[in-house]
Design a protein around this motif. Structure first.
Motif, PDB file in Angstrom:
ATOM      1  N   VAL A 147       0.822  -1.210   0.000  1.00  0.00           N
ATOM      2  CA  VAL A 147       0.000   0.000   0.000  1.00  0.00           C
ATOM      3  C   VAL A 147       0.854   1.257   0.000  1.00  0.00           C
ATOM      4  CG1 VAL A 147      -1.692   1.353   1.309  1.00  0.00           C
ATOM      5  CG2 VAL A 147      -1.964  -1.130   1.099  1.00  0.00           C
ATOM      6  N   PHE A 148       1.887   1.283   0.839  1.00  0.00           N
ATOM      7  CA  PHE A 148       2.612   2.526   1.075  1.00  0.00           C
ATOM      8  C   PHE A 148       3.877   2.684   0.250  1.00  0.00           C
ATOM      9  CE2 PHE A 148       0.000   2.143   4.868  1.00  0.00           C
ATOM     10  CZ  PHE A 148      -0.483   3.427   4.994  1.00  0.00           C
ATOM     11  N   CYS A 149       4.534   1.596  -0.053  1.00  0.00           N
ATOM     12  CA  CYS A 149       5.826   1.755  -0.728  1.00  0.00           C
ATOM     13  C   CYS A 149       6.157   0.568  -1.619  1.00  0.00           C
ATOM     14  CB  CYS A 149       6.902   1.949   0.329  1.00  0.00           C
ATOM     15  SG  CYS A 149       8.296   2.925  -0.228  1.00  0.00           S
ATOM     16  N   PRO A 150       5.295   0.239  -2.576  1.00  0.00           N
ATOM     17  CA  PRO A 150       5.546  -0.938  -3.421  1.00  0.00           C
ATOM     18  C   PRO A 150       6.743  -0.765  -4.349  1.00  0.00           C
ATOM     19  CG  PRO A 150       3.700   0.327  -4.271  1.00  0.00           C
ATOM     20  CD  PRO A 150       4.053   0.928  -2.941  1.00  0.00           C
ATOM     21  N   ASP A 151       7.180   0.476  -4.546  1.00  0.00           N
ATOM     22  CA  ASP A 151       8.293   0.741  -5.451  1.00  0.00           C
ATOM     23  C   ASP A 151       9.617   0.917  -4.701  1.00  0.00           C
ATOM     24  OD1 ASP A 151       7.211   3.016  -4.308  1.00  0.00           O
ATOM     25  OD2 ASP A 151       7.284   4.246  -6.116  1.00  0.00           O
ATOM     26  N   ALA A 152       9.650   0.518  -3.433  1.00  0.00           N
ATOM     27  CA  ALA A 152      10.904   0.600  -2.674  1.00  0.00           C
ATOM     28  C   ALA A 152      11.045  -0.630  -1.789  1.00  0.00           C
ATOM     29  CB  ALA A 152      10.938   1.864  -1.824  1.00  0.00           C
ATOM     30  N   LEU A 153      10.843  -1.785  -2.393  1.00  0.00           N
ATOM     31  CA  LEU A 153      10.897  -3.023  -1.620  1.00  0.00           C
ATOM     32  C   LEU A 153      12.284  -3.275  -1.039  1.00  0.00           C
ATOM     33  CD1 LEU A 153       8.684  -5.365  -3.829  1.00  0.00           C
ATOM     34  CD2 LEU A 153       8.038  -4.052  -1.801  1.00  0.00           C
ATOM     35  N   GLN A 154      13.313  -2.636  -1.601  1.00  0.00           N
ATOM     36  CA  GLN A 154      14.660  -2.786  -1.056  1.00  0.00           C
ATOM     37  C   GLN A 154      14.760  -2.181   0.343  1.00  0.00           C
ATOM     38  OE1 GLN A 154      13.730  -0.704  -3.400  1.00  0.00           O
ATOM     39  NE2 GLN A 154      15.017   1.123  -3.570  1.00  0.00           N
ATOM     40  N   HIS A 155      13.777  -1.344   0.703  1.00  0.00           N
ATOM     41  CA  HIS A 155      13.777  -0.706   2.016  1.00  0.00           C
ATOM     42  C   HIS A 155      12.709  -1.301   2.936  1.00  0.00           C
ATOM     43  CE1 HIS A 155      16.707   2.117   0.667  1.00  0.00           C
ATOM     44  NE2 HIS A 155      15.905   2.700  -0.198  1.00  0.00           N
ATOM     45  N   THR A 156      12.287  -2.527   2.660  1.00  0.00           N
ATOM     46  CA  THR A 156      11.246  -3.153   3.473  1.00  0.00           C
ATOM     47  C   THR A 156      11.629  -3.197   4.946  1.00  0.00           C
ATOM     48  OG1 THR A 156      10.436  -4.515   1.638  1.00  0.00           O
ATOM     49  CG2 THR A 156       9.942  -5.272   3.878  1.00  0.00           C
ATOM     50  N   LYS A 194       1.399   7.207  -8.416  1.00  0.00           N
ATOM     51  CA  LYS A 194       1.069   5.793  -8.224  1.00  0.00           C
ATOM     52  C   LYS A 194       0.623   5.499  -6.797  1.00  0.00           C
ATOM     53  CE  LYS A 194       4.314   4.220 -11.802  1.00  0.00           C
ATOM     54  NZ  LYS A 194       5.518   3.396 -12.064  1.00  0.00           N
ATOM     55  N   ASP A 195       0.174   6.523  -6.103  1.00  0.00           N
ATOM     56  CA  ASP A 195      -0.185   6.386  -4.696  1.00  0.00           C
ATOM     57  C   ASP A 195      -1.431   5.518  -4.521  1.00  0.00           C
ATOM     58  OD1 ASP A 195      -0.660   6.749  -1.976  1.00  0.00           O
ATOM     59  OD2 ASP A 195      -0.130   8.869  -2.041  1.00  0.00           O
ATOM     60  N   LYS A 196      -1.325   4.501  -3.667  1.00  0.00           N
ATOM     61  CA  LYS A 196      -2.477   3.668  -3.323  1.00  0.00           C
ATOM     62  C   LYS A 196      -3.116   4.118  -2.009  1.00  0.00           C
ATOM     63  CE  LYS A 196      -0.662  -0.595  -5.429  1.00  0.00           C
ATOM     64  NZ  LYS A 196      -0.324  -2.026  -5.144  1.00  0.00           N
ATOM     65  N   LEU A 200      -5.012   9.715  -6.216  1.00  0.00           N
ATOM     66  CA  LEU A 200      -4.634  10.924  -6.942  1.00  0.00           C
ATOM     67  C   LEU A 200      -5.796  11.907  -7.034  1.00  0.00           C
ATOM     68  CD1 LEU A 200      -2.424  12.417  -8.489  1.00  0.00           C
ATOM     69  CD2 LEU A 200      -3.149  11.193 -10.555  1.00  0.00           C
ATOM     70  N   CYS A 201      -7.013  11.410  -7.186  1.00  0.00           N
ATOM     71  CA  CYS A 201      -8.164  12.306  -7.260  1.00  0.00           C
ATOM     72  C   CYS A 201      -8.337  13.079  -5.958  1.00  0.00           C
ATOM     73  CB  CYS A 201      -9.435  11.532  -7.601  1.00  0.00           C
ATOM     74  SG  CYS A 201      -9.885  10.251  -6.408  1.00  0.00           S
ATOM     75  N   ALA A 202      -8.056  12.432  -4.821  1.00  0.00           N
ATOM     76  CA  ALA A 202      -8.144  13.121  -3.534  1.00  0.00           C
ATOM     77  C   ALA A 202      -7.022  14.142  -3.391  1.00  0.00           C
ATOM     78  CB  ALA A 202      -8.090  12.111  -2.397  1.00  0.00           C
ATOM     79  N   THR A 215       1.838  22.958  -8.488  1.00  0.00           N
ATOM     80  CA  THR A 215       1.844  21.528  -8.200  1.00  0.00           C
ATOM     81  C   THR A 215       2.927  20.843  -9.021  1.00  0.00           C
ATOM     82  OG1 THR A 215       0.208  21.044  -9.913  1.00  0.00           O
ATOM     83  CG2 THR A 215      -0.628  21.520  -7.701  1.00  0.00           C
ATOM     84  N   PHE A 216       3.401  19.730  -8.496  1.00  0.00           N
ATOM     85  CA  PHE A 216       4.432  18.941  -9.148  1.00  0.00           C
ATOM     86  C   PHE A 216       4.019  17.480  -9.080  1.00  0.00           C
ATOM     87  CE2 PHE A 216       6.151  22.785  -7.504  1.00  0.00           C
ATOM     88  CZ  PHE A 216       7.045  23.241  -8.470  1.00  0.00           C
ATOM     89  N   CYS A 217       4.569  16.670  -9.965  1.00  0.00           N
ATOM     90  CA  CYS A 217       4.231  15.251 -10.001  1.00  0.00           C
ATOM     91  C   CYS A 217       5.501  14.421  -9.906  1.00  0.00           C
ATOM     92  CB  CYS A 217       3.478  14.892 -11.280  1.00  0.00           C
ATOM     93  SG  CYS A 217       1.845  15.660 -11.409  1.00  0.00           S
ATOM     94  N   ILE A 218       5.397  13.322  -9.181  1.00  0.00           N
ATOM     95  CA  ILE A 218       6.492  12.363  -9.107  1.00  0.00           C
ATOM     96  C   ILE A 218       5.891  10.984  -9.345  1.00  0.00           C
ATOM     97  CG2 ILE A 218       6.304  12.156  -6.574  1.00  0.00           C
ATOM     98  CD1 ILE A 218       9.398  11.951  -6.559  1.00  0.00           C
ATOM     99  N   ASN A 219       6.549  10.209 -10.177  1.00  0.00           N
ATOM    100  CA  ASN A 219       5.981   8.932 -10.633  1.00  0.00           C
ATOM    101  C   ASN A 219       6.294   7.821  -9.624  1.00  0.00           C
ATOM    102  OD1 ASN A 219       4.522   7.371 -12.471  1.00  0.00           O
ATOM    103  ND2 ASN A 219       6.382   6.671 -13.492  1.00  0.00           N
ATOM    104  N   SER A 220       5.735   8.002  -8.422  1.00  0.00           N
ATOM    105  CA  SER A 220       6.061   7.089  -7.330  1.00  0.00           C
ATOM    106  C   SER A 220       4.799   6.655  -6.606  1.00  0.00           C
ATOM    107  CB  SER A 220       6.990   7.787  -6.328  1.00  0.00           C
ATOM    108  OG  SER A 220       6.250   8.700  -5.530  1.00  0.00           O
ATOM    109  N   GLY A 221       4.988   5.691  -5.685  1.00  0.00           N
ATOM    110  CA  GLY A 221       3.947   5.344  -4.737  1.00  0.00           C
ATOM    111  C   GLY A 221       3.872   6.389  -3.642  1.00  0.00           C
TER     112      GLY A 221
END
Length: 242
Positions: A147-156, A194-196, A200-202, A215-221
């Motif tokens: 939910v919070f960080c699927p794109d940083a599993l190396q930091h689990t 990519k926030d779960k 993004l709508c919220a 506003t700025f965008c970052i392609n991350s969770g």
């Protein structure tokens, strides 16, 4: 000439200040000053969960900022957006800019729980559990990274080590804001595409309602400070010039 700014970074729910360590290092490598804050109830101190409130979070941050000469760039992630809003209302002259990173950005009188009702289908809601021995909420650890960080599993392991149950009272406390204080400060919002955790709508709805400057965008969770810290640090530093 390179600007030397002072960044104060406030973490989100179920986390502590160590989540900022890579962003802190990246900014300090650019000769920026960085102060990270661990909110009461999110550290190793034996806090009375019943006594915690949004005002206590706010006052802990204000205490740190009042020790700093000059104004700061105040940054909040997730729950931290509520906190930095409350701080800015009280000490607007100490805040140069407010930056929200996939954060809750309230209007006057709103609480985090009120804002989160916009996206009832969030996987966060289905993974919550109540701590048996205190008024706090936890997240199922099997879902935490997804939910919070699927794109940083190396930091689990880091995320698990940083994990704290979340006191419930501050989540329901409304934040009082006025145009004469909070309204005078330039606000910026960094959307995590990519926030779960916060849809993004919220994110878009809160940023629009608050009339943020840019506003700025970052392609991350939800947690770019772990998955894309150097990209995030670059955005933070870029905002300092605006």
């Amino acid at each position: 000439m390179e600007m030397n700014n002072i960044y104060v970074l406030v973490h989100g729910a179920w986390q502590g200040s160590s989540s900022w360590q890579f962003v802190k290092k990246a900014l300090e490598n650019e000769n920026q000053e960085v102060i990270t804050i661990t909110l009461p109830g999110h550290d190793t101190v034996d806090w009375n969960q019943d006594a915690l409130s949004m005002d206590i979070y706010r006052d802990a941050v204000i205490e740190k900022i009042n020790l700093i000469d000059g104004a700061v760039i105040l940054v909040g992630h997730c729950l931290g957006g509520m906190v930095i809003s409350a701080v800015a209302e009280c000490i607007p002259k100490k805040i140069e800019k407010l930056i929200f990173i996939s954060a809750f950005l309230p209007a006057d009188g709103q609480s985090l729980l009120a804002l989160s009702s916009w996206y009832e289908e969030s996987p966060v809601n289905s993974s919550l559990n109540t701590a048996w021995d205190c008024p706090a909420l936890g997240i199922e650890k099997t879902l935490l990274m997804d939910v919070f960080c699927p794109d940083a599993l190396q930091h689990t392991q880091l995320y698990f080590d940083d994990y704290q149950i979340e006191p419930t009272a501050p989540l329901s406390n409304p934040v009082r804001l006025t145009s004469k204080s909070f309204g005078t400060i330039s606000k910026f919002y960094i959307h995590c595409l990519k926030d779960k955790a916060i849809a993004l709508c919220a994110q878009n709805q809160m940023a629009k309602a608050a009339g943020v400057k840019s506003t700025f965008c970052i392609n991350s969770g939800h947690t770019p400070q772990l998955s894309m810290p150097y990209v995030l640090a670059g955005i933070l530093q870029g905002i300092s010039y605006l």
